[in-house]
Design a protein around this motif. Structure first.
Motif, mmCIF file in Angstrom:
data_model
loop_
_atom_site.group_PDB
_atom_site.id
_atom_site.type_symbol
_atom_site.label_atom_id
_atom_site.label_comp_id
_atom_site.label_asym_id
_atom_site.label_seq_id
_atom_site.Cartn_x
_atom_site.Cartn_y
_atom_site.Cartn_z
ATOM 1 N N ALA A 189 0.831 -1.211 0.000
ATOM 2 C CA ALA A 189 0.000 0.000 0.000
ATOM 3 C C ALA A 189 0.861 1.255 0.000
ATOM 4 O O ALA A 189 0.493 2.284 -0.579
ATOM 5 C CB ALA A 189 -0.929 -0.015 1.209
ATOM 6 N N ALA A 190 2.033 1.168 0.636
ATOM 7 C CA ALA A 190 2.901 2.345 0.732
ATOM 8 C C ALA A 190 3.448 2.784 -0.613
ATOM 9 O O ALA A 190 3.751 3.968 -0.819
ATOM 10 C CB ALA A 190 4.054 2.050 1.697
ATOM 11 N N THR A 191 3.587 1.850 -1.546
ATOM 12 C CA THR A 191 4.147 2.179 -2.863
ATOM 13 C C THR A 191 3.114 2.042 -3.989
ATOM 14 O O THR A 191 3.470 2.144 -5.152
ATOM 15 C CB THR A 191 5.352 1.277 -3.166
ATOM 16 O OG1 THR A 191 4.973 -0.100 -3.020
ATOM 17 C CG2 THR A 191 6.502 1.582 -2.221
ATOM 18 N N ASN A 192 1.858 1.819 -3.629
ATOM 19 C CA ASN A 192 0.763 1.749 -4.605
ATOM 20 C C ASN A 192 0.099 3.114 -4.693
ATOM 21 O O ASN A 192 -0.542 3.551 -3.730
ATOM 22 C CB ASN A 192 -0.252 0.692 -4.182
ATOM 23 C CG ASN A 192 -1.434 0.576 -5.153
ATOM 24 O OD1 ASN A 192 -1.536 1.329 -6.115
ATOM 25 N ND2 ASN A 192 -2.318 -0.358 -4.883
ATOM 26 N N PRO A 193 0.229 3.827 -5.808
ATOM 27 C CA PRO A 193 -0.337 5.184 -5.884
ATOM 28 C C PRO A 193 -1.861 5.213 -5.857
ATOM 29 O O PRO A 193 -2.450 6.280 -5.730
ATOM 30 C CB PRO A 193 0.205 5.714 -7.218
ATOM 31 C CG PRO A 193 0.447 4.485 -8.033
ATOM 32 C CD PRO A 193 0.893 3.434 -7.063
ATOM 33 N N LEU A 194 -2.511 4.049 -5.979
ATOM 34 C CA LEU A 194 -3.975 3.986 -5.952
ATOM 35 C C LEU A 194 -4.482 3.149 -4.770
ATOM 36 O O LEU A 194 -5.575 2.596 -4.813
ATOM 37 C CB LEU A 194 -4.499 3.410 -7.266
ATOM 38 C CG LEU A 194 -4.316 4.309 -8.492
ATOM 39 C CD1 LEU A 194 -4.707 3.581 -9.771
ATOM 40 C CD2 LEU A 194 -5.139 5.591 -8.351
ATOM 41 N N SER A 195 -3.695 3.079 -3.724
ATOM 42 C CA SER A 195 -4.091 2.268 -2.565
ATOM 43 C C SER A 195 -5.329 2.814 -1.872
ATOM 44 O O SER A 195 -6.033 2.079 -1.175
ATOM 45 C CB SER A 195 -2.932 2.196 -1.564
ATOM 46 O OG SER A 195 -2.593 3.492 -1.085
ATOM 47 N N MET A 196 -5.624 4.105 -2.054
ATOM 48 C CA MET A 196 -6.758 4.719 -1.366
ATOM 49 C C MET A 196 -8.109 4.387 -1.995
ATOM 50 O O MET A 196 -9.152 4.657 -1.406
ATOM 51 C CB MET A 196 -6.570 6.236 -1.338
ATOM 52 C CG MET A 196 -6.979 6.971 -2.631
ATOM 53 S SD MET A 196 -5.997 6.569 -4.105
ATOM 54 C CE MET A 196 -4.508 7.461 -3.724
ATOM 55 N N ILE A 197 -8.113 3.759 -3.149
ATOM 56 C CA ILE A 197 -9.366 3.556 -3.877
ATOM 57 C C ILE A 197 -10.336 2.676 -3.102
ATOM 58 O O ILE A 197 -11.558 2.841 -3.188
ATOM 59 C CB ILE A 197 -9.069 2.990 -5.283
ATOM 60 C CG1 ILE A 197 -8.571 4.122 -6.180
ATOM 61 C CG2 ILE A 197 -10.282 2.319 -5.898
ATOM 62 C CD1 ILE A 197 -8.255 3.723 -7.588
ATOM 63 N N VAL A 246 -12.486 5.206 -11.897
ATOM 64 C CA VAL A 246 -12.839 3.903 -11.335
ATOM 65 C C VAL A 246 -14.353 3.807 -11.188
ATOM 66 O O VAL A 246 -14.990 4.713 -10.629
ATOM 67 C CB VAL A 246 -12.171 3.694 -9.958
ATOM 68 C CG1 VAL A 246 -12.575 2.344 -9.368
ATOM 69 C CG2 VAL A 246 -10.659 3.774 -10.084
ATOM 70 N N VAL A 247 -14.930 2.734 -11.709
ATOM 71 C CA VAL A 247 -16.350 2.459 -11.493
ATOM 72 C C VAL A 247 -16.459 1.206 -10.629
ATOM 73 O O VAL A 247 -15.567 0.349 -10.629
ATOM 74 C CB VAL A 247 -17.111 2.278 -12.821
ATOM 75 C CG1 VAL A 247 -17.094 3.574 -13.613
ATOM 76 C CG2 VAL A 247 -16.511 1.160 -13.660
ATOM 77 N N ASP A 248 -17.568 1.090 -9.890
ATOM 78 C CA ASP A 248 -17.669 -0.004 -8.927
ATOM 79 C C ASP A 248 -18.982 -0.764 -9.060
ATOM 80 O O ASP A 248 -19.782 -0.526 -9.970
ATOM 81 C CB ASP A 248 -17.473 0.522 -7.505
ATOM 82 C CG ASP A 248 -18.555 1.506 -7.064
ATOM 83 O OD1 ASP A 248 -19.637 1.545 -7.697
ATOM 84 O OD2 ASP A 248 -18.336 2.230 -6.075
ATOM 85 N N GLU A 262 -18.989 6.236 -9.749
ATOM 86 C CA GLU A 262 -17.684 6.507 -10.351
ATOM 87 C C GLU A 262 -16.882 7.398 -9.429
ATOM 88 O O GLU A 262 -17.425 8.236 -8.710
ATOM 89 C CB GLU A 262 -17.841 7.145 -11.730
ATOM 90 C CG GLU A 262 -18.555 8.493 -11.773
ATOM 91 C CD GLU A 262 -17.660 9.687 -11.501
ATOM 92 O OE1 GLU A 262 -16.423 9.547 -11.620
ATOM 93 O OE2 GLU A 262 -18.178 10.748 -11.147
ATOM 94 N N ASN A 263 -15.577 7.188 -9.451
ATOM 95 C CA ASN A 263 -14.655 8.033 -8.704
ATOM 96 C C ASN A 263 -13.501 8.406 -9.616
ATOM 97 O O ASN A 263 -12.848 7.524 -10.196
ATOM 98 C CB ASN A 263 -14.140 7.301 -7.462
ATOM 99 C CG ASN A 263 -15.179 7.220 -6.369
ATOM 100 O OD1 ASN A 263 -15.390 8.171 -5.621
ATOM 101 N ND2 ASN A 263 -15.854 6.077 -6.261
#
Length: 410
Positions: A163-171, A196-198, A203-204
């Protein structure tokens, strides 16, 4: 008092109304006739003999993963609660005659991927090092896993990042259930942004406020989100990006519905366009599927083709059935790029009959703009600075793309 011929006036007005109706009917037919139609092409489908092992929903993505000049295929899957994998179909043909072969075991560079219920792969060069990295949407937690390519452009090695090096970990804090990503340079600043759609049809949008080498994604909402108005109308699923009308601006497709970019390169705005919206023989369900359109040119002929996943694990292939005489193809007889492939640089010839200034745009296969150059008619050399790989050269005149060609740097 002068008398009037009432009957003649009425007949004249009726004739006028009839003429207007006839004109509008003819105009409507003409517009409809210009809409391009994609039909299912089973006989020429290069993936017709393949399906994912569980014969459930497939999630294909096409990328030249080994830099040999043709598109390979990876596919995620739906497993209904079990761990899902990513499968690899290598193109052992070439960029005109694709021949796919399933590659298993450690020869599949994503053989170690395990996602919850759904695996939705998407490839981009997120760190600007010249090779493709992979993001995988998850079907239970709403997370997007990041697999960095620590190998090379020709021999990829993917390593899952924390998560620390994933730029999209907050999704995972925004997406509900499944997370299906799509990337494009939405705001024209030269780096990839992410939509991103879920599972809920929400959508985000995450704007990349970092750089091409060090991405920083920031959640943008309401008026700062160019897709907000689309999602507010109804659920939004199966998003893909494509410059459909070839005006140099990224358009968006929700399932098979076309939303034209009516804004600018730096301030996009999207609206449903009926006039030139393509028609698709195959359409996915509006809800609870994760099978967006995948736009490809497998034969390097300038004709766009479309793949999408299928609920039985196979791959649906659609090609244009309308005539192919558009401005891009007709211009091929006038504009040419050679040599192709090239080891050093390419030469572009634009005919002397052209009076408009031309803009040369070089993009990667994901549509990210790399370089631009303005020229008039004549001959120009370009591409010496390009690394080994596959690119797209576009020629724009009067804000319209008049030439579109895949080029290979050896």
């Amino acid at each position: 008092m002068k008398s009037h011929n009432i009957s003649g006036i009425i007949q004249s007005r009726i004739a006028g109304i009839f003429s207007v109706v006839l004109f509008m009917t003819t105009l409507s037919f003409h517009i409809s006739a210009q809409r391009k139609v994609f039909t299912v092409n089973n006989s020429n489908n290069p993936l017709k003999n393949f399906s994912i092992p569980l014969n459930r929903e497939s999630h294909p993505f096409f990328i030249d993963i080994d830099k040999d000049g043709d598109l390979d295929c990876f596919s995620g899957e739906y497993t209904n609660g079990e761990l899902s994998k990513v499968y690899f179909y290598r193109n052992d043909g070439n960029n005109k005659y694709p021949v796919f072969k399933q590659i298993t075991g450690t020869a599949n560079p994503l053989s170690k991927v395990l996602a919850n219920t759904l695996s939705i792969p998407y490839f981009i060069d997120i760190d600007g090092d010249g090779d493709y990295d992979c993001f995988v949407g998850d079907g239970y937690t709403g997370a997007i896993m990041y697999y960095k390519n620590t190998g090379t452009a020709t021999h990829p090695v993917f390593e899952k990042q924390s998560a620390a090096t994933n730029p999209l970990s907050m999704i995972k804090f925004f997406a509900s259930g499944a997370a299906s990503p799509a990337f494009a340079d939405i705001d024209g600043d030269g780096d990839y942004d992410c939509l991103v759609v879920d599972e809920a049809g929400s959508e985000n949008y995450f704007e990349n406020t970092g750089t091409t080498k060090e991405p920083v994604f920031v959640h943008a909402a309401n008026s700062k989100d160019p897709f907000y108005s689309l999602a507010s109308q109804k659920g939004i699923y199966n998003v893909s990006f494509e410059d459909w009308n070839r005006d140099g601006l990224i358009d968006v497709f929700v399932n098979t519905t076309y939303y034209k970019n009516i804004g600018t390169k730096t301030k996009p705005a999207f609206a449903h366009a009926n006039d030139d919206e393509p028609v698709f023989q195959n359409k996915a369900a509006d809800k609870y599927t994760y099978m967006p359109l995948r736009w490809v040119d497998l034969h390097n002929d300038g004709n766009v083709e479309v793949f999408r996943g299928n609920t039985d694990g196979s791959f649906i292939y659609q090609t244009l059935s309308a005539n192919k005489e558009d401005d891009v193809l007709s211009s091929r007889t006038l504009i040419n790029v050679f040599p192709n492939p090239a080891k050093e640089e390419f030469t572009l010839n634009i005919p002397a009959t052209s009076t408009a200034a031309s803009v040369i745009r070089i993009t990667d296969l994901q549509g990210k703009l790399l370089t631009t150059q303005i020229i008039h008619n004549g001959s120009v050399k370009f591409g010496k600075e390009l690394k080994r790989g596959v690119y797209v050269v576009q020629i724009m005149q009067n804000n319209k793309v008049v030439y579109n060609q895949k080029i290979i740097k050896e």
